[in-house]
Design an enzyme around this catalytic site. Structure first.
Site, PDB file in Angstrom:
ATOM      1  N   GLU A  45       9.908 -15.044  -0.139  1.00 32.14           N
ATOM      2  CA  GLU A  45      10.507 -13.475   0.188  1.00 32.14           C
ATOM      3  C   GLU A  45      11.267 -13.723   1.258  1.00 32.14           C
ATOM      4  OE1 GLU A  45       9.069 -10.930  -1.462  1.00 32.14           O
ATOM      5  OE2 GLU A  45       8.928 -12.332  -3.006  1.00 32.14           O
ATOM      6  N   VAL A  62       0.799  -0.998   0.057  1.00 30.81           N
ATOM      7  CA  VAL A  62       0.225   0.414   0.059  1.00 30.81           C
ATOM      8  C   VAL A  62       0.621   1.280  -0.217  1.00 30.81           C
ATOM      9  CG1 VAL A  62      -2.029   1.687   1.516  1.00 30.81           C
ATOM     10  CG2 VAL A  62      -1.637  -1.100   1.285  1.00 30.81           C
ATOM     11  N   HIS A 119       3.502  -9.415   3.621  1.00 25.55           N
ATOM     12  CA  HIS A 119       4.490 -10.466   4.144  1.00 25.55           C
ATOM     13  C   HIS A 119       3.823 -10.290   5.137  1.00 25.55           C
ATOM     14  CE1 HIS A 119       8.147  -8.576   1.512  1.00 25.55           C
ATOM     15  NE2 HIS A 119       7.799  -9.859   1.043  1.00 25.55           N
ATOM     16  N   ASN A 144      13.892  -9.749   3.817  1.00 21.22           N
ATOM     17  CA  ASN A 144      13.581 -10.458   2.608  1.00 21.22           C
ATOM     18  C   ASN A 144      14.839 -10.936   1.604  1.00 21.22           C
ATOM     19  OD1 ASN A 144      11.765  -7.781   2.205  1.00 21.22           O
ATOM     20  ND2 ASN A 144      10.864  -9.825   2.081  1.00 21.22           N
ATOM     21  N   CYS A 204      11.428  -4.995   9.039  1.00 19.33           N
ATOM     22  CA  CYS A 204      12.183  -5.130   7.411  1.00 19.33           C
ATOM     23  C   CYS A 204      13.431  -5.139   7.135  1.00 19.33           C
ATOM     24  CB  CYS A 204      11.538  -4.042   6.207  1.00 19.33           C
ATOM     25  SG  CYS A 204       9.321  -4.327   6.246  1.00 19.33           S
ATOM     26  N   ARG A 245      13.140  -6.864  -7.263  1.00 23.03           N
ATOM     27  CA  ARG A 245      12.839  -8.066  -6.471  1.00 23.03           C
ATOM     28  C   ARG A 245      14.257  -9.005  -6.346  1.00 23.03           C
ATOM     29  NH1 ARG A 245      11.650  -6.336  -0.330  1.00 23.03           N
ATOM     30  NH2 ARG A 245      14.153  -6.519  -0.591  1.00 23.03           N
ATOM     31  N   ARG A 254       3.024 -13.474  -2.380  1.00 24.19           N
ATOM     32  CA  ARG A 254       4.104 -13.827  -2.882  1.00 24.19           C
ATOM     33  C   ARG A 254       5.034 -15.116  -3.339  1.00 24.19           C
ATOM     34  NH1 ARG A 254       7.271  -7.726  -1.990  1.00 24.19           N
ATOM     35  NH2 ARG A 254       5.834  -6.870  -2.240  1.00 24.19           N
TER      36      ARG A 254
HETATM   37  O1  SUG Z   1       9.337  -5.700  -1.273  1.00 23.28           O
HETATM   38  N1  SUG Z   1       9.347  -1.856  -1.171  1.00 23.28           N
HETATM   39  C1  SUG Z   1       9.319  -3.419  -0.955  1.00 23.28           C
HETATM   40  C2  SUG Z   1       9.173  -3.035   1.353  1.00 23.28           C
HETATM   41  C3  SUG Z   1       9.602  -4.673   1.513  1.00 23.28           C
HETATM   42  C4  SUG Z   1       9.491  -4.945   2.914  1.00 23.28           C
HETATM   43  N2  SUG Z   1       9.782  -6.219   3.333  1.00 23.28           N
HETATM   44  C5  SUG Z   1       9.490  -7.021   4.131  1.00 23.28           C
HETATM   45  N3  SUG Z   1       8.094  -6.258   4.864  1.00 23.28           N
HETATM   46  N4  SUG Z   1      10.056  -7.291   4.652  1.00 23.28           N
HETATM   47  C6  SUG Z   1       8.419  -4.492  -1.030  1.00 23.28           C
HETATM   48  O2  SUG Z   1       7.440  -4.920  -1.999  1.00 23.28           O
HETATM   49  C7  SUG Z   1       8.842  -0.257  -3.104  1.00 23.28           C
HETATM   50  C8  SUG Z   1      10.381  -0.128  -4.030  1.00 23.28           C
HETATM   51  C9  SUG Z   1       9.210   1.096  -4.845  1.00 23.28           C
HETATM   52  O3  SUG Z   1       8.209   1.288  -4.686  1.00 23.28           O
HETATM   53  O4  SUG Z   1       9.757   1.945  -5.641  1.00 23.28           O
HETATM   54  C10 SUG Z   1       9.923  -2.398  -2.456  1.00 23.28           C
HETATM   55  O5  SUG Z   1      10.198  -2.389  -2.955  1.00 23.28           O
END
Ligand code: SUG
Length: 445
Positions: free
Chosen positions: A174, A26, A250, A110, A369, A138, A214
């Site tokens: 992930e 979000v 996640h 991750n 994270c 990613r 994911r």
């Molecule tokens: O994978 N955001 C990451 C955030 C990861 C959070 N990690 C954990 N919950 N452990 C993702 O969604 C956003 C990048 C962008 O929008 O430019 C992003 O990749």
């Protein structure tokens, strides 16, 4: 032998930006195309590492990845000098350029799933880098992550580095964001809880309708096999598809654990009572603090907006824990009052530490994270790259390094600039010397 938890935080890279790349996340979506502040982002992350290190915790730094990745653009058919590749991509495929420029390796929860030696049959520490196959920006992290982990956890007598799982959606992995290890003491054999979003091979099983799940069951099972875990101490649980559709991409957005304490939302799983019964059973006679947060206290929407469950729970000593929460939690009255009540109720958490991590939060990344947990004993700890361990000296070196190399504003339109590419490479080249990593980046070869 004494065991410790090392928190390995990702140093936030100089191209930190908001391109809205993560469908289902979000915050990433809401902040698309806004201006970022890489300098502030990197300092917010570094200051968290310093505070935890000052509290006596073992803290390490994981280097960011090279972005923009010219290597990835070449794989997609761009050619010529590095500057030409960048310039062509900016003109012809800005969306691809955004993807290969994300600083997303900062979210090291991750990066991998890690199994400490007391849990593995061969008594070694196992690492499986996450393939992150659901999102291109990613997925391109995995091979470099593997190199960084090998350069950080070097001694082959103690550390086993597996390859990432096959890069297909059936094995979407992930990493530790969907994995929690619970134990009474870090050196005891722990209970490992693997959480997945869907069955990768059977589409008739429950799955979210709106946003992607994911991580698959088959990925979790493969990692548990690779890590040689005892079946009676391994639990596989499915996330509630409805919460994924509400933005819980996640499991660490809806649950967090430390040692023998597990804080989770009542709606976290497809069958939460069953998961908790399994956890209790695997824990045996030992005391487990299972703290269920009801929807009437914290709604799913409030959990997603505050990132309450993406707090880090840390052990201050044998009996006392603290919860490191994003500052957003302090500003939302219902969450603040929940946390106030948590620290006065019957459990080891005695303190809330609020941290401003807004730059990362705006991309959906909170305190938890940003860190990968690695439990090591003293002997294993002697086999890690000591230059990556946080000390007051390393803090001030990195703080000055950020001041010297980072911009204080960056927009998606800046990503095609060859000056930025040069700035990043100069910074990373210096960083590999500070952290004694060798020539790990593609531009150094
Ligand atoms: O994978 N955001 C990451 C955030 C990861 C959070 N990690 C954990 N919950 N452990 C993702 O969604 C956003 C990048 C962008 O929008 O430019 C992003 O990749």
């Amino acid at each position: 032998m004494q065991y410790f938890e090392f928190n390995c935080d990702g140093l936030i890279g100089p191209t930190h930006n908001y391109c809205g790349l993560s469908f289902g996340n979000v915050a990433s979506n809401a902040n698309k195309n806004s201006q970022s502040n890489p300098l502030m982002a990197a300092k917010q992350g570094l200051n968290k590492m310093k505070q935890l290190s000052d509290l006596g915790l073992k803290q390490m730094v994981l280097a960011p990845q090279e972005r923009p990745s010219i290597e990835a653009l070449r794989q997609l058919g761009f050619s010529g000098s590095d500057e030409k590749v960048l310039c062509q991509a900016a003109k012809q495929a800005p969306a691809l350029l955004a993807n290969v420029s994300s600083a997303s390796s900062m979210w090291t929860a991750n990066a991998a799933t890690v199994c400490p030696s007391p849990d593995a049959q061969d008594g070694k520490v196992h690492f499986t880098p996450a393939n992150l196959s659901d999102k291109y920006h990613r997925a391109i992290e995995a091979s470099q992550t593997s190199k960084i982990l090998k350069a950080t956890f070097q001694d082959e007598r103690y550390f086993v580095h597996h390859d990432a799982l096959p890069q297909v959606s059936q094995f979407g992995d992930e990493g530790a964001a969907n994995h929690t290890r619970l134990c009474s003491r870090y050196g005891d054999a722990g209970v490992q809880l693997f959480v997945y979003g869907r069955d990768g091979f059977d589409p008739s099983q429950p799955a979210p309708l709106k946003f992607p799940a994911r991580h698959t069951k088959q990925a979790s099972e493969a990692v548990a096999r690779l890590h040689q875990l005892a079946p009676e101490k391994t639990i596989f649980a499915q996330q509630n598809p409805a919460v994924i559709d509400a933005g819980v991409f996640h499991n660490d957005v809806i649950a967090v654990g430390n040692k023998n304490l597990y804080l989770y939302h009542e709606q976290a799983y497809l069958d939460t009572p069953r998961v908790m019964a399994q956890l209790q059973q695997s824990f045996g006679e030992q005391k487990l603090y299972a703290i269920e947060v009801p929807t009437c206290a914290v709604s799913i929407e409030a959990a997603v907006n505050s990132y309450l469950f993406n707090s880090q729970i840390i052990s201050l000593n044998d009996n006392t824990m603290a919860i490191v929460a994003p500052s957003e939690c302090e500003q939302m009255p219902e969450i603040k009052s929940y946390l106030d009540s948590l620290i006065t109720s019957d459990n080891p958490i005695a303190e809330v530490i609020y941290r401003d991590l807004r730059q990362s939060m705006r991309n959906g990344g909170g305190p938890a994270c940003l860190r990968l947990r690695v439990v090591l004993n003293e002997q294993e700890a002697s086999g890690i790259n000591q230059a990556c361990v946080m000390t007051p000296e390393l803090f001030s070196t990195l703080d000055s390094w950020i001041d010297k190399h980072y911009r204080d504003r960056l927009s998606p339109a800046d990503l095609g600039s060859s000056e930025l590419l040069n700035e990043v490479r100069t910074a990373l080249d210096e960083l590999t010397q500070i952290l004694k990593l060798g020539s790990i980046y593609p531009f150094q070869r």
